[in-house]
Design a protein around this motif. Sequence first.
Motif, PDB file in Angstrom:
ATOM      1  N   UNK A 315     -11.776  51.589  10.543  1.00 15.48           N
ATOM      2  CA  UNK A 315     -11.219  51.181   9.133  1.00 15.48           C
ATOM      3  C   UNK A 315      -9.902  51.218   9.081  1.00 15.48           C
ATOM      4  N   UNK A 316      -8.958  50.460   9.879  1.00 10.66           N
ATOM      5  CA  UNK A 316      -7.552  50.436   9.909  1.00 10.66           C
ATOM      6  C   UNK A 316      -6.979  50.080   8.342  1.00 10.66           C
ATOM      7  N   UNK A 317      -7.858  49.272   7.841  1.00 14.98           N
ATOM      8  CA  UNK A 317      -7.368  48.665   6.724  1.00 14.98           C
ATOM      9  C   UNK A 317      -7.377  49.696   5.337  1.00 14.98           C
ATOM     10  N   UNK A 318      -7.902  50.915   5.807  1.00 14.31           N
ATOM     11  CA  UNK A 318      -7.827  51.939   4.823  1.00 14.31           C
ATOM     12  C   UNK A 318      -7.207  53.293   5.222  1.00 14.31           C
ATOM     13  N   UNK A 384      -0.260  58.268  -1.915  1.00 15.44           N
ATOM     14  CA  UNK A 384      -1.409  58.124  -2.371  1.00 15.44           C
ATOM     15  C   UNK A 384      -1.113  57.771  -3.988  1.00 15.44           C
ATOM     16  N   UNK A 385      -0.213  58.270  -4.630  1.00 10.56           N
ATOM     17  CA  UNK A 385      -0.306  58.094  -6.112  1.00 10.56           C
ATOM     18  C   UNK A 385       0.026  56.367  -6.030  1.00 10.56           C
ATOM     19  N   UNK A 386       0.635  55.780  -5.246  1.00  7.51           N
ATOM     20  CA  UNK A 386       0.973  54.398  -5.313  1.00  7.51           C
ATOM     21  C   UNK A 386      -0.238  53.466  -5.158  1.00  7.51           C
ATOM     22  N   UNK A 387      -1.361  54.258  -4.740  1.00  9.69           N
ATOM     23  CA  UNK A 387      -2.767  53.675  -4.469  1.00  9.69           C
ATOM     24  C   UNK A 387      -3.719  54.026  -5.315  1.00  9.69           C
ATOM     25  N   UNK A 388      -3.278  54.906  -6.500  1.00 11.20           N
ATOM     26  CA  UNK A 388      -4.384  55.442  -7.665  1.00 11.20           C
ATOM     27  C   UNK A 388      -5.122  54.079  -8.049  1.00 11.20           C
ATOM     28  N   UNK A 389      -4.445  53.038  -8.510  1.00 14.69           N
ATOM     29  CA  UNK A 389      -5.114  52.004  -8.977  1.00 14.69           C
ATOM     30  C   UNK A 389      -6.380  51.604  -8.227  1.00 14.69           C
ATOM     31  N   UNK A 390      -5.997  51.373  -6.783  1.00 18.77           N
ATOM     32  CA  UNK A 390      -7.339  50.742  -6.053  1.00 18.77           C
ATOM     33  C   UNK A 390      -8.364  51.920  -5.855  1.00 18.77           C
ATOM     34  N   UNK A 391      -7.911  52.846  -5.679  1.00 19.26           N
ATOM     35  CA  UNK A 391      -8.632  54.200  -5.258  1.00 19.26           C
ATOM     36  C   UNK A 391      -9.640  54.254  -6.531  1.00 19.26           C
ATOM     37  N   UNK A 392      -8.996  54.342  -7.707  1.00 20.01           N
ATOM     38  CA  UNK A 392      -9.996  54.513  -8.764  1.00 20.01           C
ATOM     39  C   UNK A 392     -11.028  53.754  -9.080  1.00 20.01           C
ATOM     40  N   UNK A 393     -10.478  52.518  -8.829  1.00 16.48           N
ATOM     41  CA  UNK A 393     -11.479  51.200  -8.949  1.00 16.48           C
ATOM     42  C   UNK A 393     -12.643  51.263  -7.807  1.00 16.48           C
ATOM     43  N   UNK A 394     -12.122  51.693  -6.637  1.00 15.46           N
ATOM     44  CA  UNK A 394     -13.074  51.721  -5.363  1.00 15.46           C
ATOM     45  C   UNK A 394     -14.189  52.877  -5.688  1.00 15.46           C
ATOM     46  N   UNK A 395     -13.664  53.892  -6.238  1.00 11.97           N
ATOM     47  CA  UNK A 395     -14.624  55.011  -6.565  1.00 11.97           C
ATOM     48  C   UNK A 395     -15.630  54.517  -7.970  1.00 11.97           C
ATOM     49  N   UNK A 396     -15.315  54.007  -8.778  1.00 16.33           N
ATOM     50  CA  UNK A 396     -15.899  53.546  -9.881  1.00 16.33           C
ATOM     51  C   UNK A 396     -16.947  52.585  -9.297  1.00 16.33           C
ATOM     52  N   UNK A 397     -16.736  51.861  -8.329  1.00 12.90           N
ATOM     53  CA  UNK A 397     -17.627  50.452  -7.828  1.00 12.90           C
ATOM     54  C   UNK A 397     -18.389  51.172  -6.731  1.00 12.90           C
ATOM     55  N   UNK A 398     -18.216  52.202  -5.997  1.00 17.37           N
ATOM     56  CA  UNK A 398     -18.841  52.657  -4.753  1.00 17.37           C
ATOM     57  C   UNK A 398     -18.220  51.615  -3.714  1.00 17.37           C
ATOM     58  N   UNK A 399     -17.115  51.296  -3.701  1.00 17.72           N
ATOM     59  CA  UNK A 399     -16.621  50.281  -2.813  1.00 17.72           C
ATOM     60  C   UNK A 399     -15.668  50.967  -1.716  1.00 17.72           C
ATOM     61  N   UNK A 400     -15.345  50.413  -0.649  1.00 20.93           N
ATOM     62  CA  UNK A 400     -14.447  50.625   0.422  1.00 20.93           C
ATOM     63  C   UNK A 400     -15.381  50.471   1.589  1.00 20.93           C
ATOM     64  N   UNK A 401     -14.737  50.525   2.854  1.00 15.13           N
ATOM     65  CA  UNK A 401     -15.614  50.356   3.905  1.00 15.13           C
ATOM     66  C   UNK A 401     -16.306  51.752   4.362  1.00 15.13           C
ATOM     67  N   UNK A 402     -17.561  51.665   3.758  1.00 10.65           N
ATOM     68  CA  UNK A 402     -18.630  52.914   4.074  1.00 10.65           C
ATOM     69  C   UNK A 402     -19.220  52.536   5.450  1.00 10.65           C
ATOM     70  N   UNK A 403     -19.275  51.445   5.960  1.00 12.87           N
ATOM     71  CA  UNK A 403     -19.788  51.044   7.259  1.00 12.87           C
ATOM     72  C   UNK A 403     -18.719  51.813   8.267  1.00 12.87           C
ATOM     73  N   UNK A 404     -17.568  51.262   8.120  1.00 13.59           N
ATOM     74  CA  UNK A 404     -16.434  51.863   8.978  1.00 13.59           C
ATOM     75  C   UNK A 404     -16.290  53.515   8.930  1.00 13.59           C
TER      76      UNK A 404
END
Length: 596
Positions: A315-318, A384-404
């Motif tokens: 999961x290089x995109x993460x 990490x702070x600069x990515x809080x928005x996408x990380x917080x949204x991902x946690x709420x949605x359960x998204x992210x590359x879980x297969x990776x």
Amino acid sequence: MEHPPYRVAQELELLLGDPEDPGTDFSYTRCLELDENEEFPGDICQVLEDWGLAEFYIPAEHGGRLTDYETVMQVMRVVARRDLTVAVGHGKTYLGGVCVWISGTPEQGRRLAEDIRAGVPVSLALTERAHGSDLLAGDVQGEPDGEGGWRVNGEKWLINNATRGSLLSVLTRTGPDGGPRGFTVLLVDKRPLTEGEHYRCLDKIRTHGIRGADISGIAFDDAPVPADAAVGGEGGGVETVLKALQLTRTMCASLSLGAADHALRIALDFAERRELFGRRLVDLPQARHVLAGAAADVLAGEALATVAARSVHTMPDELSVAAAATKYLVPTGTEALIGELTRLLGARAFLKDVHALGMFQKVDRDHRIVGLFDGNTLVNLNSLVNQFRSLGRGWQRGSGDTAGAALAFDLSAPLPPLDPTRLSLVARRGSGIMATLPDSVEALRSEAALRPELKGALAAAERLLAATGRVHEAMDAYRTVVSDVPPAAFDVARQYSLCLAGAASLGLWVHNHRAASTGRTGALWSDGVWLWPVLDRLLTRLGEPDAGEPDAYPHLLDRLRATRTAGELFSLLPFRMHGGESPHTDESDPSEGTSC
């Protein structure tokens, strides 16, 4: 459970021989001698060259042995475990070449691979005396020469192998106004230039640790650089460097893992042989507590670093998230571990030629610089702070590359080749590693329903899940922060890193515990012997109330002592060390105080 990256690293370990034998080329005695004289370890580096270590700096598509970053990490861990100066001095060539592997042309890659294979040192020249980690403030200027190339002027400072290196990846201001598109990485070759006219090497800087390393600088004066030296195209330098740093920050974990291995082994041997008031130090409660906690910290760092290294491929995109958390957490965790073991060793942590030849004080000095490489602690937390928005949204949605993430966890799964085009400066969908945490807890819950011995680990995992939810809530307050980051946001980023390490550890255990319960390290995996104390240590560092469960640690300490007696590395997976069994000669001196 045998694991291929450890088998490759084992090959190097066996070749290098027993480091405690002064007659071997890469011995502790020789490393201390070089350190005392502040001399570059050229003879040891030649041994590594003869084995073919440089081949692991060259991707397979260019004819090298770099097929996966987990193997590179374990191979460099072997070198760092013996001497960080050697690891830093030799390994810098990979760091110097990584921009080409990410953004270079096939011809640039071919030429660079030939040079590295021929033993040519390569350096990464980013920092400047006046600007430090502020890459966008760089003053080294590349002015057009009218023929598509540049004339380079300015000074790069605190550069590893700046003097020894023949090739330097130089972040150069090619747009007068700078900015994100105003810099270009130029692969500057010193060999066709005239020293004294086009460049001059700055004096080696004396350092507290890694004394023999070539930490120096270089000043350019109208140095002619051809058009084909631009890596990633004109104006793409900052993006190329930031993506390259995701790989180098991940690989820096090998330096800290090796230092932690070495420090823990020295401290354990001391505790086993040291007698005070008729009892061995290892039998005293406080010493046992320190050793068991250090053992858990070693495995926590190994688990996170393993998942991060595999994430490079899956999961290089993460990777921007995993790399920043790893580069922050593993070096700082090792610094804390060394600090705890210093109090255990007492005066012998600082003395030369007494216990373990005085290697502990060298490990301590050398490792302090690892946290500064490729972005210091604040730089990585800020990422990490600069990515809080996408990380917080991902946690709420359960998204992210879980297969990776699942592929990164599963050590039996083959890793795909790295696709550099998938590297991203921001994990837009969140973190797949973090998104797997609820399912990993549920999997452990199902196991614990059948095996009561896992209930301690389950309780810790459930507390980690709850703490992770609270950390994500705290991140909401800083989702719009871009600059002027408040101190509290850095603390939330620190907590996020600890939660990510917990998710990585739990995912690793869930996906491998059945297969790993056989073989020489099987006892660590059975019944959650390593998982429970690792999660408990992370909860303690998170400041969770009532963390520090005493029952989590005795079996882990037993495994630590057993692996040392058997001549094994204390590790999640099998690895045989040189040096044989731990000596148990008494070293009694009741008059001398210790921290215990």
